[in-house]
Every structure is written in structure tokens, then in C-alpha cells.
Scaffold this motif. Structure first.
Motif, PDB file in Angstrom:
ATOM      1  N   GLN A  50      -3.519  16.104   4.858  1.00 59.09           N
ATOM      2  CA  GLN A  50      -4.635  15.352   4.269  1.00 59.09           C
ATOM      3  C   GLN A  50      -5.499  14.744   5.372  1.00 59.09           C
ATOM      4  O   GLN A  50      -6.725  14.682   5.252  1.00 59.09           O
ATOM      5  CB  GLN A  50      -4.101  14.248   3.350  1.00 59.09           C
ATOM      6  N   VAL A  51      -4.844  14.287   6.444  1.00 57.20           N
ATOM      7  CA  VAL A  51      -5.595  13.748   7.587  1.00 57.20           C
ATOM      8  C   VAL A  51      -6.509  14.815   8.160  1.00 57.20           C
ATOM      9  O   VAL A  51      -7.694  14.576   8.427  1.00 57.20           O
ATOM     10  CB  VAL A  51      -4.633  13.219   8.665  1.00 57.20           C
ATOM     11  N   LEU A  52      -5.973  16.023   8.365  1.00 56.70           N
ATOM     12  CA  LEU A  52      -6.766  17.109   8.939  1.00 56.70           C
ATOM     13  C   LEU A  52      -7.887  17.541   8.003  1.00 56.70           C
ATOM     14  O   LEU A  52      -8.979  17.894   8.451  1.00 56.70           O
ATOM     15  CB  LEU A  52      -5.855  18.299   9.260  1.00 56.70           C
ATOM     16  N   ASP A  53      -7.612  17.506   6.696  1.00 60.10           N
ATOM     17  CA  ASP A  53      -8.607  17.920   5.711  1.00 60.10           C
ATOM     18  C   ASP A  53      -9.668  16.849   5.478  1.00 60.10           C
ATOM     19  O   ASP A  53     -10.775  17.144   5.009  1.00 60.10           O
ATOM     20  CB  ASP A  53      -7.904  18.255   4.392  1.00 60.10           C
ATOM     21  N   GLY A  54      -9.335  15.583   5.812  1.00 63.14           N
ATOM     22  CA  GLY A  54     -10.283  14.492   5.604  1.00 63.14           C
ATOM     23  C   GLY A  54     -10.394  14.047   4.163  1.00 63.14           C
ATOM     24  O   GLY A  54     -11.347  13.361   3.788  1.00 63.14           O
ATOM     25  N   ARG A  55      -9.421  14.382   3.340  1.00 63.26           N
ATOM     26  CA  ARG A  55      -9.431  13.996   1.927  1.00 63.26           C
ATOM     27  C   ARG A  55      -8.015  13.597   1.510  1.00 63.26           C
ATOM     28  O   ARG A  55      -7.065  14.342   1.727  1.00 63.26           O
ATOM     29  CB  ARG A  55      -9.944  15.126   1.048  1.00 63.26           C
ATOM     30  N   TYR A  56      -7.921  12.410   0.902  1.00 60.73           N
ATOM     31  CA  TYR A  56      -6.627  11.866   0.508  1.00 60.73           C
ATOM     32  C   TYR A  56      -6.552  11.805  -1.009  1.00 60.73           C
ATOM     33  O   TYR A  56      -7.477  11.324  -1.670  1.00 60.73           O
ATOM     34  CB  TYR A  56      -6.431  10.467   1.111  1.00 60.73           C
ATOM     35  N   GLU A  57      -5.439  12.280  -1.553  1.00 62.26           N
ATOM     36  CA  GLU A  57      -5.310  12.379  -3.001  1.00 62.26           C
ATOM     37  C   GLU A  57      -5.363  11.008  -3.666  1.00 62.26           C
ATOM     38  O   GLU A  57      -6.074  10.820  -4.653  1.00 62.26           O
ATOM     39  CB  GLU A  57      -3.984  13.064  -3.365  1.00 62.26           C
ATOM     40  N   VAL A  69       0.842  -1.191   0.000  1.00 60.53           N
ATOM     41  CA  VAL A  69       0.000   0.000   0.000  1.00 60.53           C
ATOM     42  C   VAL A  69       0.879   1.243   0.000  1.00 60.53           C
ATOM     43  O   VAL A  69       1.878   1.310   0.720  1.00 60.53           O
ATOM     44  CB  VAL A  69      -0.937   0.014   1.226  1.00 60.53           C
ATOM     45  N   GLU A  70       0.499   2.206  -0.811  1.00 60.81           N
ATOM     46  CA  GLU A  70       1.220   3.481  -0.860  1.00 60.81           C
ATOM     47  C   GLU A  70       0.223   4.624  -0.845  1.00 60.81           C
ATOM     48  O   GLU A  70      -0.723   4.648  -1.638  1.00 60.81           O
ATOM     49  CB  GLU A  70       2.084   3.560  -2.119  1.00 60.81           C
ATOM     50  N   LEU A  71       0.426   5.563   0.084  1.00 61.82           N
ATOM     51  CA  LEU A  71      -0.433   6.743   0.176  1.00 61.82           C
ATOM     52  C   LEU A  71       0.226   7.881  -0.583  1.00 61.82           C
ATOM     53  O   LEU A  71       1.346   8.281  -0.274  1.00 61.82           O
ATOM     54  CB  LEU A  71      -0.649   7.137   1.640  1.00 61.82           C
ATOM     55  N   GLY A  72      -0.471   8.402  -1.591  1.00 65.34           N
ATOM     56  CA  GLY A  72       0.065   9.475  -2.401  1.00 65.34           C
ATOM     57  C   GLY A  72      -0.266  10.837  -1.821  1.00 65.34           C
ATOM     58  O   GLY A  72      -1.131  10.995  -0.949  1.00 65.34           O
ATOM     59  N   GLY A  73       0.421  11.852  -2.324  1.00 66.52           N
ATOM     60  CA  GLY A  73       0.189  13.217  -1.865  1.00 66.52           C
ATOM     61  C   GLY A  73       1.067  13.570  -0.684  1.00 66.52           C
ATOM     62  O   GLY A  73       1.365  12.732   0.166  1.00 66.52           O
ATOM     63  N   PHE A  74       1.504  14.820  -0.633  1.00 66.21           N
ATOM     64  CA  PHE A  74       2.356  15.298   0.468  1.00 66.21           C
ATOM     65  C   PHE A  74       1.968  16.736   0.780  1.00 66.21           C
ATOM     66  O   PHE A  74       1.699  17.537  -0.124  1.00 66.21           O
ATOM     67  CB  PHE A  74       3.829  15.210   0.054  1.00 66.21           C
ATOM     68  N   PRO A  75       1.937  17.101   2.058  1.00 65.40           N
ATOM     69  CA  PRO A  75       2.177  16.236   3.220  1.00 65.40           C
ATOM     70  C   PRO A  75       0.957  15.389   3.577  1.00 65.40           C
ATOM     71  O   PRO A  75      -0.168  15.765   3.282  1.00 65.40           O
ATOM     72  CB  PRO A  75       2.502  17.227   4.334  1.00 65.40           C
ATOM     73  N   PHE A  76       1.215  14.269   4.223  1.00 69.01           N
ATOM     74  CA  PHE A  76       0.151  13.344   4.589  1.00 69.01           C
ATOM     75  C   PHE A  76      -0.705  13.902   5.724  1.00 69.01           C
ATOM     76  O   PHE A  76      -1.926  13.783   5.713  1.00 69.01           O
ATOM     77  CB  PHE A  76       0.765  11.999   4.997  1.00 69.01           C
ATOM     78  N   LEU A  77      -0.056  14.528   6.715  1.00 64.32           N
ATOM     79  CA  LEU A  77      -0.790  14.983   7.900  1.00 64.32           C
ATOM     80  C   LEU A  77      -1.829  16.049   7.555  1.00 64.32           C
ATOM     81  O   LEU A  77      -2.902  16.092   8.173  1.00 64.32           O
ATOM     82  CB  LEU A  77       0.187  15.519   8.952  1.00 64.32           C
TER      83      LEU A  77
END
Length: 261
Positions: free
Chosen positions: A78-85, A68-76
């Protein structure tokens, strides 16, 4: 005068030292944030991989450990925004069983985009995690397809971008080699079917019964391909013959990915 000029330069040197120290401190802080961001992403990737492994097992399938690979930076952020690229899931050596017929996928890559998951959902594991789009690309091995057709000596492969078949056939006491091209049909619900028509054999006797035997053989190897259940509600849209096997492209929209939670 010389002493005054020397005295006047000293504050500049100290100012430069302070500036350099500030830049170094800033770089250290950025480095720590990058490390913390990557650590958080790694933890999330391992969690998702474990959930995917459980999903595969629940579908009576087997595979190598998911990557598994999570794309987009920074990750944190994205956590706060609630949306992952982007979330990419790679499965290797996928094997399943459908009505007793084994179907192998040497690879299955799943790409989820614009994944929505609130911080509360991630913290508690309650709620929905939804991907706006999910695309999957898998490979069905020719060896697996040949085993499904269950004809001794039959081989499948790619030829000029099409699915080609070669098989021995006894016709009126002669051992002939049958060759031809298969039509690949993808149904509305994503079912895959192989339809062999216009087969030929060098040396085929020019009598109606010989042609009938060849046509019967073509119908006997024209089958539906039982794929294992694909994850994330993926529906097959296209199948293309490649040298390594049949490449299957599947997609889905607005997909709940509960395992991420």
C-alpha cells in the motif's frame, strides 16, 4: 537387482529433502516479510496517533491517547501504491468546551477509506494526504446533556428509541414530575438541537396558567447542543438515542488528512 533398486531410490529422497528445505526457507522468508510489514505498520500507526493527539489539543479538547489501526494487508504494498484501504482512529473520553458549555463524548470512532498518499509525501511530510470518505461515530453522554440543560433533578435517557426527559417542576405550589419526549433536529450544517414539546405531568391542574407554565418549561430546556469541533471536516448527519447516550453519525468526502503526513 536389490542393490540397483535401493540405489535408484536415493535421488528421490534427496529431491524430497531439497523440496522440504525450500518450503521451509520460503516459510521463513514469508514470516520475515510479515514481521517487517507489521513493524512498518506499527510505526505508521504510532505516528498518526501522535498527530491526532496534537490535533485534539489544538481544538481545545481532551481525550485518552488515540488508538490507530491501519487496515489492509500487506501494508508495504500500500505504501508503494500510495493508496491505503482503511485507517481507523479511536478516541475515548473526548471532552471539549464550546462557549463555556462542556460537552462529553465517551467515544469517537473515525473510519477513513481509500486514503491517497504518495511515498514522497510520507517520506518528506510535504504534500496532501486525502481520504475519499471519512465516517465518524460518536456518543454524547446523557449526563453531559443534562448538565447543559442545567435544571435540578432533570434526567435524560432512551425510551423506545426516543430521547425521554424526566424533571421536577413547581406548578401553583405543587411539586410535579414532568415527563415527555424530545425531538432531535439535525441542521444542514450538522448542528444538533433538542426540542421538547407535548410534555405532561401527572396531577397537573386543569387551568390555562398551569399549561402555560409547563409549556414555558419545555421551551426553556429546548436548546442547541454545542458539539466540540469534529476532526477531519466531519459533519453530523444523524443522531439516534441509545441506552449509553446519543449516538452521532457524521461523514465527509475527499478530506485532506494533513496530520498523516
Amino acid at each position: 537387482m536389490e542393490h540397483e533398486q535401493t540405489y535408484g531410490r536415493r535421488p528421490r529422497r534427496r529431491g524430497r529433502k531439497v523440496l522440504i528445505g525450500f518450503v521451509v526457507l520460503l516459510l521463513v522468508l514469508v514470516g520475515l516479510l510479515v514481521v517487517a510489514d507489521r513493524v512498518a505498520a506499527n510505526v505508521a500507526e504510532r505516528t498518526i496517533a501522535d498527530e491526532v493527539r496534537q490535533q485534539v489539543a489544538q481544538q481545545n479538547a481532551r481525550s485518552s491517547p488515540p488508538e490507530v489501526e491501519l487496515g489492509g494487508f500487506p501494508f508495504l504494498t500500500q505504501v508503494l501504491d500510495g493508496r491505503y484501504e482503511r485507517i481507523t482512529i479511536r478516541l475515548r473520553d473526548v471532552q471539549g468546551s464550546v462557549q463555556g458549555d462542556a460537552v462529553a463524548l465517551p467515544s469517537l470512532d473515525v473510519d477513513a477509506r481509500n486514503v491517497r498518499a504518495s511515498l514522497e509525501t510520507l517520506r518528506t511530510g510535504q504534500g496532501e494526504v486525502v481520504a475519499e470518505t471519512v465516517n465518524g461515530t460518536g456518543t454524547i453522554s446523557y449526563q453531559s446533556l443534562s448538565a447543559l440543560l442545567d435544571r435540578e433533578g432533570l434526567t435524560l435517557g432512551e425510551q423506545d428509541g426516543k430521547l425521554a426527559v424526566t424533571a421536577p417542576l413547581d406548578v401553583l405550589g405543587q411539586r410535579l414530575t414532568v415527563t415527555g419526549i424530545a425531538e432531535i433536529v439535525v441542521g444542514e450544517q450538522g448542528q444538533i438541537a433538542l426540542r421538547f414539546e407535548n410534555l405532561d405531568a401527572e396531577g397537573l391542574p386543569d387551568v390555562p396558567i398551569a399549561r402555560t407554565l409547563l409549556n414555558n418549561f419545555a421551551r426553556s430546556i429546548s436548546v442547541d447542543v454545542p458539539l466540540p469541533e469534529l476532526p477531519f471536516q466531519l459533519t453530523v448527519r444523524e443522531v439516534v438515542p441509545r441506552p449509553e447516550g446519543l449516538t452521532v453519525t457524521a461523514d465527509a468526502r475527499d478530506v485532506p488528512i494533513n496530520s498523516v503526513g
